[in-house]
Scaffold this motif. Structure first.
Motif, PDB file in Angstrom:
ATOM      1  N   VAL A 169      11.954   3.845  -9.179  1.00  0.00           N
ATOM      2  CA  VAL A 169      12.744   2.883  -9.960  1.00  0.00           C
ATOM      3  C   VAL A 169      11.978   2.256 -11.116  1.00  0.00           C
ATOM      4  CG1 VAL A 169      14.207   2.318  -7.993  1.00  0.00           C
ATOM      5  CG2 VAL A 169      12.201   0.914  -8.455  1.00  0.00           C
ATOM      6  N   GLY A 170      10.669   2.461 -11.165  1.00  0.00           N
ATOM      7  CA  GLY A 170       9.874   1.924 -12.262  1.00  0.00           C
ATOM      8  C   GLY A 170       9.117   0.665 -11.881  1.00  0.00           C
ATOM      9  N   ASP A 171       7.966   0.498 -12.522  1.00  0.00           N
ATOM     10  CA  ASP A 171       7.084  -0.638 -12.232  1.00  0.00           C
ATOM     11  C   ASP A 171       7.748  -1.980 -12.480  1.00  0.00           C
ATOM     12  OD1 ASP A 171       4.950   0.979 -11.507  1.00  0.00           O
ATOM     13  OD2 ASP A 171       4.118   1.037 -13.532  1.00  0.00           O
ATOM     14  N   GLU A 172       8.532  -2.088 -13.542  1.00  0.00           N
ATOM     15  CA  GLU A 172       9.121  -3.363 -13.896  1.00  0.00           C
ATOM     16  C   GLU A 172      10.044  -3.899 -12.785  1.00  0.00           C
ATOM     17  OE1 GLU A 172      12.236  -4.836 -17.186  1.00  0.00           O
ATOM     18  OE2 GLU A 172      10.446  -3.883 -17.995  1.00  0.00           O
ATOM     19  N   ARG A 193       0.797  -1.218   0.000  1.00  0.00           N
ATOM     20  CA  ARG A 193       0.000   0.000   0.000  1.00  0.00           C
ATOM     21  C   ARG A 193       0.836   1.278   0.000  1.00  0.00           C
ATOM     22  NH1 ARG A 193      -5.311   0.518   3.649  1.00  0.00           N
ATOM     23  NH2 ARG A 193      -6.481   1.422   1.957  1.00  0.00           N
ATOM     24  N   TRP A 194       1.961   1.269   0.718  1.00  0.00           N
ATOM     25  CA  TRP A 194       2.709   2.513   0.875  1.00  0.00           C
ATOM     26  C   TRP A 194       4.109   2.479   0.273  1.00  0.00           C
ATOM     27  CZ3 TRP A 194       0.013   1.291   5.702  1.00  0.00           C
ATOM     28  CH2 TRP A 194      -1.148   2.040   5.855  1.00  0.00           C
ATOM     29  N   VAL A 195       4.805   1.370   0.402  1.00  0.00           N
ATOM     30  CA  VAL A 195       6.200   1.354  -0.046  1.00  0.00           C
ATOM     31  C   VAL A 195       6.297   1.124  -1.553  1.00  0.00           C
ATOM     32  CG1 VAL A 195       8.436   0.220   0.190  1.00  0.00           C
ATOM     33  CG2 VAL A 195       7.022   0.640   2.215  1.00  0.00           C
ATOM     34  N   SER A 196       5.644   0.110  -2.055  1.00  0.00           N
ATOM     35  CA  SER A 196       5.771  -0.223  -3.480  1.00  0.00           C
ATOM     36  C   SER A 196       5.344   0.908  -4.412  1.00  0.00           C
ATOM     37  CB  SER A 196       4.989  -1.499  -3.800  1.00  0.00           C
ATOM     38  OG  SER A 196       5.603  -2.597  -3.174  1.00  0.00           O
ATOM     39  N   PRO A 197       4.219   1.592  -4.162  1.00  0.00           N
ATOM     40  CA  PRO A 197       3.851   2.680  -5.080  1.00  0.00           C
ATOM     41  C   PRO A 197       4.903   3.790  -5.139  1.00  0.00           C
ATOM     42  CG  PRO A 197       1.953   2.077  -3.751  1.00  0.00           C
ATOM     43  CD  PRO A 197       3.147   1.354  -3.179  1.00  0.00           C
TER      44      PRO A 197
END
Length: 69
Positions: free
Chosen positions: A60-63, A50-54
């Motif tokens: 660094v980009g979605d990939e 919820r908070w770190v990945s977005p």
């Protein structure tokens, strides 16, 4: 508390639960640790997703984030 602080705290709690599970003397004790361990892992995962990945994805980009998951 900031997200990184919360995530760090979660790491410590999960580590402590795994250690308690590993050191439990019997199956009954291990079973009693399963729910708190599952709850801690779910909370940890939720914080990351919820908070770190977005935020990391924007940097660094979605990939790279998908690969890291």
């Amino acid at each position: 508390m900031d997200v990184i602080g919360l995530l760090s705290q979660q790491h410590r709690e999960v580590d402590a639960l795994f250690l308690a599970f590993r050191n439990a003397s019997d199956d009954t004790s291990r079973r009693e640790l399963c729910i708190p361990l599952a709850e801690a892992l779910m909370l940890h995962s939720t914080i990351e997703v919820r908070w770190v990945s977005p935020k990391a994805s924007r940097v660094v980009g979605d990939e790279k984030i998908e690969h890291a998951e």
